[in-house]
Every structure is written in structure tokens, then in C-alpha cells.
Design a protein around this motif. Sequence first.
Motif, PDB file in Angstrom:
ATOM      1  N   ASP A  18       0.841  -1.165  -0.210  1.00 40.24           N
ATOM      2  CA  ASP A  18      -0.357  -0.015  -0.029  1.00 40.24           C
ATOM      3  C   ASP A  18       0.493   0.855   0.003  1.00 40.24           C
ATOM      4  N   HIS A  19       0.957   1.683  -1.332  1.00 35.04           N
ATOM      5  CA  HIS A  19       1.491   3.172  -1.168  1.00 35.04           C
ATOM      6  C   HIS A  19       1.039   4.138  -1.245  1.00 35.04           C
ATOM      7  N   ARG A  20       1.728   5.478   0.315  1.00 34.47           N
ATOM      8  CA  ARG A  20       0.910   6.775   0.355  1.00 34.47           C
ATOM      9  C   ARG A  20       1.772   7.142   0.123  1.00 34.47           C
ATOM     10  N   GLY A  21       1.825   7.950  -1.126  1.00 35.05           N
ATOM     11  CA  GLY A  21       2.246   8.711  -1.961  1.00 35.05           C
ATOM     12  C   GLY A  21       3.683   8.518  -3.050  1.00 35.05           C
ATOM     13  N   ALA A  22       3.912   9.677  -3.551  1.00 37.13           N
ATOM     14  CA  ALA A  22       5.599   8.594  -4.324  1.00 37.13           C
ATOM     15  C   ALA A  22       5.984   8.773  -4.434  1.00 37.13           C
ATOM     16  N   ALA A  23       6.319   9.898  -3.569  1.00 39.40           N
ATOM     17  CA  ALA A  23       7.635   9.445  -2.250  1.00 39.40           C
ATOM     18  C   ALA A  23       7.554   8.645  -0.545  1.00 39.40           C
ATOM     19  N   ASP A  24       7.359   7.543  -0.141  1.00 34.51           N
ATOM     20  CA  ASP A  24       6.076   6.979   0.198  1.00 34.51           C
ATOM     21  C   ASP A  24       8.068   6.165   0.633  1.00 34.51           C
ATOM     22  N   ALA A  25       8.392   6.171   2.073  1.00 35.45           N
ATOM     23  CA  ALA A  25       9.879   5.660   2.323  1.00 35.45           C
ATOM     24  C   ALA A  25       9.082   4.062   2.783  1.00 35.45           C
ATOM     25  N   VAL A  26       8.244   3.774   3.637  1.00 36.65           N
ATOM     26  CA  VAL A  26       8.009   3.105   4.163  1.00 36.65           C
ATOM     27  C   VAL A  26       7.949   2.054   3.099  1.00 36.65           C
ATOM     28  N   ALA A  27       7.075   2.465   2.168  1.00 30.79           N
ATOM     29  CA  ALA A  27       6.753   1.116   0.960  1.00 30.79           C
ATOM     30  C   ALA A  27       7.862   0.850  -0.347  1.00 30.79           C
ATOM     31  N   ARG A  28       8.950   2.314  -0.034  1.00 35.18           N
ATOM     32  CA  ARG A  28      10.277   1.575  -0.638  1.00 35.18           C
ATOM     33  C   ARG A  28      11.241   1.146  -0.650  1.00 35.18           C
ATOM     34  N   ARG A  29      11.111   0.804   1.085  1.00 37.39           N
ATOM     35  CA  ARG A  29      11.704  -0.049   1.616  1.00 37.39           C
ATOM     36  C   ARG A  29      11.527  -1.636   2.364  1.00 37.39           C
ATOM     37  N   LEU A  30      10.353  -0.838   2.047  1.00 32.97           N
ATOM     38  CA  LEU A  30       9.582  -3.119   2.665  1.00 32.97           C
ATOM     39  C   LEU A  30      10.056  -3.247   1.019  1.00 32.97           C
ATOM     40  N   GLY A  31      10.164  -2.609   0.053  1.00 30.69           N
ATOM     41  CA  GLY A  31      10.227  -3.711  -1.034  1.00 30.69           C
ATOM     42  C   GLY A  31      11.589  -3.814  -0.912  1.00 30.69           C
ATOM     43  N   GLU A  32      12.462  -2.653  -0.840  1.00 28.94           N
ATOM     44  CA  GLU A  32      13.915  -3.229  -0.940  1.00 28.94           C
ATOM     45  C   GLU A  32      14.123  -4.584  -0.255  1.00 28.94           C
TER      46      GLU A  32
END
Length: 79
Positions: A18-32
Motif C-alpha cells: 500500500d503506497h501512500r504517495g510518490a515518495a513513500d519511504a516505508v513502502a520503498r523500504r519494504l520493497g528493498e
Amino acid sequence: MRLDELPAGIDAVIDHIDHRGAADAVARRLGELGFVPGEPLRIVASGPFGGDPLAVKIGFTRFALRRLEASRVILRDAP
């Protein structure tokens, strides 16, 4: 279903984050960390008071996630 709702010991597969905006740091980190669509996972343990954190196993790796972070992982049933 969201990861924070999954009972311990039940297999599931990640559908999306669940992405909450273009610069969603939590979603990006989960993907990493490997929380990507199609990956099987299971909750192996949870904390004693309120169930925080959750110990989540993906492959041979275990991660500790707060319930707030785990609620961002959307699941589908394991095949």
C-alpha cells in the motif's frame, strides 16, 4: 487481507504494498527488504503486549515489523 491481520503460522503471498504517495519511504523500504508481489511469507511470532513487533519470515530471512508497517503489506491466499 493485510499482514497485520494474518494469524501466526499461516502461509500467504504478497499481492502488493500500500503506497501512500510518490515518495513513500516505508513502502520503498519494504520493497528493498524483499516484500514484493508474489513472495510467500508467514508470521512466525509476535510480541507479548499488543503483538508488536511481528516476526515475519520470507524465504530463509526473518524480519521484525511493527504492526503499523505490516498493515501496509496486502496479501492473497497461498496457492
